[in-house]
Structure formats: structure tokens, C-alpha cells
Design an enzyme around this catalytic site. Structure first.
Site, mmCIF file in Angstrom:
data_model
loop_
_atom_site.group_PDB
_atom_site.id
_atom_site.type_symbol
_atom_site.label_atom_id
_atom_site.label_comp_id
_atom_site.label_asym_id
_atom_site.label_seq_id
_atom_site.Cartn_x
_atom_site.Cartn_y
_atom_site.Cartn_z
ATOM 1 N N CYS A 290 41.079 52.903 50.227
ATOM 2 C CA CYS A 290 40.332 53.802 49.337
ATOM 3 C C CYS A 290 38.909 53.318 49.112
ATOM 4 O O CYS A 290 37.995 54.120 48.968
ATOM 5 C CB CYS A 290 41.063 53.960 48.012
ATOM 6 S SG CYS A 290 41.344 52.407 47.161
ATOM 7 N N GLU B 87 43.611 57.569 40.294
ATOM 8 C CA GLU B 87 42.874 56.708 41.222
ATOM 9 C C GLU B 87 42.818 57.456 42.545
ATOM 10 O O GLU B 87 43.820 57.516 43.274
ATOM 11 C CB GLU B 87 43.603 55.364 41.385
ATOM 12 C CG GLU B 87 43.681 54.553 40.106
ATOM 13 C CD GLU B 87 42.309 54.225 39.547
ATOM 14 O OE1 GLU B 87 41.349 54.078 40.327
ATOM 15 O OE2 GLU B 87 42.180 54.150 38.316
ATOM 16 N N ASN C 213 48.770 54.265 51.791
ATOM 17 C CA ASN C 213 47.897 53.363 52.559
ATOM 18 C C ASN C 213 48.068 51.892 52.219
ATOM 19 O O ASN C 213 47.756 51.035 53.053
ATOM 20 C CB ASN C 213 46.434 53.798 52.426
ATOM 21 C CG ASN C 213 45.939 53.699 51.011
ATOM 22 O OD1 ASN C 213 46.662 54.017 50.076
ATOM 23 N ND2 ASN C 213 44.729 53.256 50.844
#
Ligand code: NAD
Length: 512
Positions: A281, A247, A151
Site C-alpha cells: 500500500c 486503511e 497483499n
């Protein structure tokens, strides 16, 4: 991110993947899936290269980062075109999130790593201060495996690599199979910065390559990606007893208080939810707005969202969905919400005017926690807004999640905002801003609950690429050792008396 089609294996037996742009469906290239033998050879090269690199002063390593920064400035257009081809994101987003963010990281760590990783001399407490000296030395771990998602393909490949490298490690980077060219560009930039051979190697491939990297004898894995893959990485690292940072995904909540500046909050909600087409995110995935301002807030949000321009060429605000599976998840979440009584205020469907993978910027109301849209990571341009009675209910609902990555609070009263932030079960919280902690170099970044383990960035993140080695030096050259044996009951009695004086009196506790 690009659309991936498996091809025949090549003559050396490696699988191959073909990639197409999500924005215009045009082919953009092919990659090999590098296998366990490729990974093992890369780790071997990295380990050899790391020996001299780890011995260099940090100031010398910083020079390579400054050179990489110069190359980054020269090659901005290459980075933009690569990221845009692979992801279909708007040019401004690619410039801000990828090029600017990487430039800032290179500059920050080049300037600050020496200070952060400087050997610390500690004064010990109590009587031990007269007997021992302690220093803590930050030593590189060795070889770090960096596994990155699609992303934000350039910054999420570069940022951990920069930190691991300047801390003295070699890096093997495995970018996402759907955005491999941004990762390969990271390799080119460091090569042009004349980083010694073998110190940063980029391996293309999918889960096969990533799993092999975790098991190839690296000293740490820095993983960014989904919860499901994060779990596999965690198991692999646990079995080998190597550290990892994970993460992972999020379901960030935005809390809108009744004393808010509605224009700012509405603009913040739109930026938080639609930046990177919602595939961020720390994107704003759900809003809890206090009843008194709910109607006015929602009206302002819908007005702004309906003005967003979606496209693939020229100037536009919202881009493509990076891959087909994500589009399916978005559609599934919206359909589930509508089945359970949600209302679409704008959007709510694929964009019929665009050829690639485009979902219209969408606002939903009448949502609740029985819906997937409020519980699972949607990762798309959809903003569900839930009306709540008061701030207490907002905090309770914000915390009613398996995720805990980021979040935001909007109020004119900063003190109240901070108090609410302190009660949110999130890795980080912003007051009066969309979640942007990842871009703040000084802030440690990492999720709670299923959003991850460990933190990256800043002092904590940089030190995480090192082993903090305490070196304890006896002030009297080792003389104490002579009196250790033999053990005697008399000495035990003496120690007991000593403890009573030391910790059994106020003066003793103060002195110790
Ligand atoms: P993903 O988990 O599918 O893939 C991430 C990487 O892991 C890819 O490089 C992939 O090839 C690799 N991989 C796949 N299987 C593997 C295995 N068994 N072992 C090792 N590596 C393996 O994630 P994605 O779909 O690329 O990324 C989107 C997710 O990433 C979202 O959930 C998003 O929230 C999360 N994300 C988190 C952060 C953060 O900082 N917390 C940042 C960006 C994205």
C-alpha cells in the site's frame, strides 16, 4: 494472492471457493463463504467472551501476547509456507514483512499497552482545578470487526487484532478470500496461546461475509483494503453510527532533490517500488526527480532493476502478481502510458519464462499526469520516473493526487527533507527511506484524502480501540449543586463581572 474459483454450494447452503497459488497455479485449498447467520453467531460468542476479558488487567492480557509471540517463533516455517503459497512472495519478504513485523507488534504492545492505556489524571485549568478532578479511563469498545486484504495477509490480519485484543476487545477477523489461510493461522496462533474461546474468531468468506460483519452489531470496524470497498464499509458504519478506521490505497510519491546521494536514492526507489512485487500500500508508485540529477538517477535505477531476479522457487527478489485482476490493471496502466508517449527502459511485459502470474520489473520515463500510471494505484512492479524542473514542481505534482497515504523525500539535507515532508499531503512521509512507517510501532499510521480515515498503530491506534471515558469528580462532594437554582438576575450580573476580570485583563487570563 491465490487465484479463486467459485465451487458449488455445500450441503449447508454456503458458497464455496477453491484457491490456487499465483506462483505455480497449483491448488492450495477450499473455503466456505460464511453467511450472515454465521457472522451473527460469532458476534454473539464474542460478546459473551469479551465480558471477562475486558475486566482483566492489561498486564494479564499482555501475557497472552507473549505466549502468542512464543508460538509465532515456533511456527515461523508454517507462517512462511502459508504466506508464500497464497501470495508467491519471496521468502525474505514473507519473513520480514509478515513474521518479523508481527513479532515486533506482539512484543511492543505486550510491553507498552499498560502504559499507553493507563488511566490519566488531569489537572484542570483555571478555577475549575479547585472544584473538580478529572480522570480519563480507556475502556474497551466491545467487539471489533477486522477486515483485511491480501497483499500482506498475515501482518494485516494480526496487527489490528493484537491491538484490539490487548485493549480488551473481542475480535472477529475476516481475512481476504484470496489469502484466507494466513488469517486462519492467526486464529490458530492465538488458540495455541490459550486465548479464551470466542475472543478471536476467524470467519472465511468474501464481500458477502465482510458486509455481514459490518452490519452484525460490532462496535467498530478496522478495515484495510481498496478505496471502493472502504467507501461501502464507511457507508455501512455511518448508517449504524459505529466508528471505523479505513486503511486504503495509495499512490506514493518519491521526491529526489538535486543534493541527493544518488546510490542511496536509486536503491531506495527500487526497494520502494518492487518490494512485495509492488503490491504494497505504501509502495513507491511515482518518482519526481530534479532535472540536474535525473539522468544519473535513472541510469542507476535501471541498472539495479535489471539485476533483480524474478521467480517462484529458491532465492529470488521479485515474486508473482498475487491475482489475475491485478495483472490486468498493471497491463492496462503500462499500455495507457505507452500510448501517451512513455518510454520503457526495462521490463514492460509479462515474464515469458515463468508459468504463473509474473510481470517483469519495469521502469518508465517520459511520463506525465495525463497517464493512469501517474494517477491511479497500479499496485505492481512498475516504477514511472518523471523529470521536474525543481523541488517546488515536485511538491506540486506529488500533491496532485486523490490519494495521500505515504511518500518519501531524498536529500542530504535532513532539515530540507523535513520541510518538504511537511508540505506533502500524505498520511506519513519518510526522509531518505522508502515508506516504512507502518512497521514503526510508535508511529500512528493512516491516509489522507481517499487513502483513508483514522489511524492505526502506536498510541493513537491503540486508544482507537477504546472509548476514552472522562470521569469528573466534584471535590466538594456535590455541594455546588445546591446553589444552582433558583436562577437570579443578580447572579448573572455577578458572572458577567467575573468574566470581565477573568478574561478582560492580562493577569486574569494568566491566572485562568
Ligand atoms: P478489497 O477492498 O478488495 O478487499 C479487502 C477486504 O474487504 C477483503 O477481506 C474483502 O473480502 C472485503 N470486502 C469485500 N467487499 C466487502 C464489503 N462490501 N464489505 C466489507 N468487506 C468487504 O481490497 P484488496 O484488493 O484485498 O486489497 C488491496 C487494497 O488494499 C489496495 O488498494 C491496497 O493499497 C490496500 N491496502 C491498504 C493498506 C493500508 O494500510 N492503507 C494496507 C494494505 C493494503
Amino acid at each position: 494472492m491465490a487465484i479463486v474459483t467459485p465451487l458449488d454450494t455445500n450441503s449447508s447452503g454456503r458458497r464455496r471457493l477453491a484457491l490456487a497459488s499465483p506462483a505455480n497455479l497449483e491448488p492450495i485449498g477450499e473455503i466456505d463463504v460464511q453467511n450472515a447467520a454465521d457472522v451473527a453467531a460469532a458476534v454473539d460468542r464474542a460478546r459473551k467472551a469479551q465480558v471477562d476479558w475486558g475486566a482483566l488487567p492489561i498486564s494479564e492480557r499482555a501475557r497472552f501476547m507473549v505466549r502468542a509471540l512464543e508460538i509465532l517463533l515456533e511456527r515461523q516455517e508454517d507462517i512462511l509456507s502459508t504466506v508464500i503459497a497464497e501470495t508467491g512472495k519471496p521468502r525474505t519478504e514473507a519473513l520480514q514483512m509478515e513474521v518479523f513485523a508481527v513479532g515486533d507488534a506482539l512484543n511492543y504492545y505486550a510491553k507498552n499497552a499498560e502504559r499507553i492505556l493507563k488511566t490519566e489524571k488531569k489537572t484542570l485549568h483555571g478555577l475549575s482545578r479547585w472544584m473538580k478532578r478529572l480522570r480519563i479511563v480507556y475502556r474497551p469498545l466491545g467487539v471489533v470487526g477486522v477486515i483485511s486484504p491480501w497483499n500482506a495477509p498475515f501482518v494485516l490480519a494480526m496487527n489490528p487484532s493484537i491491538q484490539a485484543l490487548i485493549a480488551g476487545n473481542a475480535v472477529i477477523l475476516k481475512p481476504s478470500e484470496v489469502t484466507p489461510f494466513s488469517g486462519l493461522l492467526a486464529g490458530e496462533i492465538f488458540a495455541e496461546a490459550r486465548l479464551p474461546d470466542g475472543l478471536l474468531q476467524v470467519l472465511t468468506g468474501d464481500g458477502e461475509t465482510g458486509a455481514a460483519l459490518c452490519r452484525a452489531g460490532v462496535d467498530k470496524v478496522a478495515f484495510t483494503g481498496s478505496v471502493a470497498t472502504g467507501r461501502k464499509v464507511a457507508v455501512s458504519c455511518a448508517e449504524q453510527l459505529i466508528p471505523c478506521t479505513l486503511e486504503l490505497g495509495g499512490k506514493d510519491a518519491m521526491i529526489v532533490c538535486d543534493d541527493v546521494n544518488l546510490d542511496y536514492a536509486a536503491a531506495g526507489a527500487v526497494a520502494g517500488a518492487f518490494m512485495n512485487t509492488g503490491q504494497y500500500c505504501c509502495g513507491t508508485e511515482r518518482v519526481y526527480v530534479v532535472d540536474a540529477v535525473a539522468d544519473a538517477f535513472t541510469e542507476k535505477v535501471v541498472k539495479r532493476v535489471s539485476e533483480l531476479r524474478q521467480g517462484a522457487d529458491g532465492e529470488f527478489d521479485v515474486g508473482a502478481i498475487f491475482w489475475p485482476r491485478q495483472l490486468e490493471i498493471i497491463e492496462e496502466h503500462v499500455a495507457d502510458a505507452l500510448d501517451r508517449g512513455a518510454t520503457v527502459l526495462t521490463g514492460g511485459r509479462r515474464n515469458p519464462d515463468l508459468q504463473g502470474l509474473f510481470y517483469e520489473p519495469t521502469v518508465l520515463t517520459d511520463v506525465d499526469h495525463g497517464m493512469q500510471i501517474m494517477r491511479e494505484e497500479t499496485f505492481g512492479p512498475v516504477l514511472p520516473i518523471m523529470r521536474v524542473a525543481n523541488e517546488e514542481e515536485a511538491i506540486e505534482l506529488a500533491n496532485d493526487s486523490t490519494y495521500g497515504l505515504g511518500g518519501s523525500v531524498w536529500t542530504r539535507d535532513n532539515r530540507k527533507g523535513i520541510k518538504i515532508a511537511e508540505r506533502m499531503e500524505s498520511g506519513s512521509v519518510c526522509v531518505n527511506d522508502m515508506t516504512m512507517t507502518y512497521g514503526i510501532q510508535e508511529a500512528p499510521f493512516g491516509g489522507r484524502k481517499e487513502s483513508g480515515i483514522g489511524q492505526v498503530n502506536g498510541e493513537t491506534g491503540l486508544k482507537g480501540y477504546c472509548h476514552a471515558e472522562p470521569i469528573l469528580v466534584d471535590r466538594r462532594g456535590g455541594k455546588m449543586s445546591v446553589s444552582r437554582y433558583p436562577y437570579r438576575a443578580k447572579s448573572d450580573a455577578g458572572l458577567k463581572k467575573f468574566m470581565k476580570i477573568l478574561w478582560g485583563t492580562g493577569l486574569g487570563r494568566w491566572l485562568s
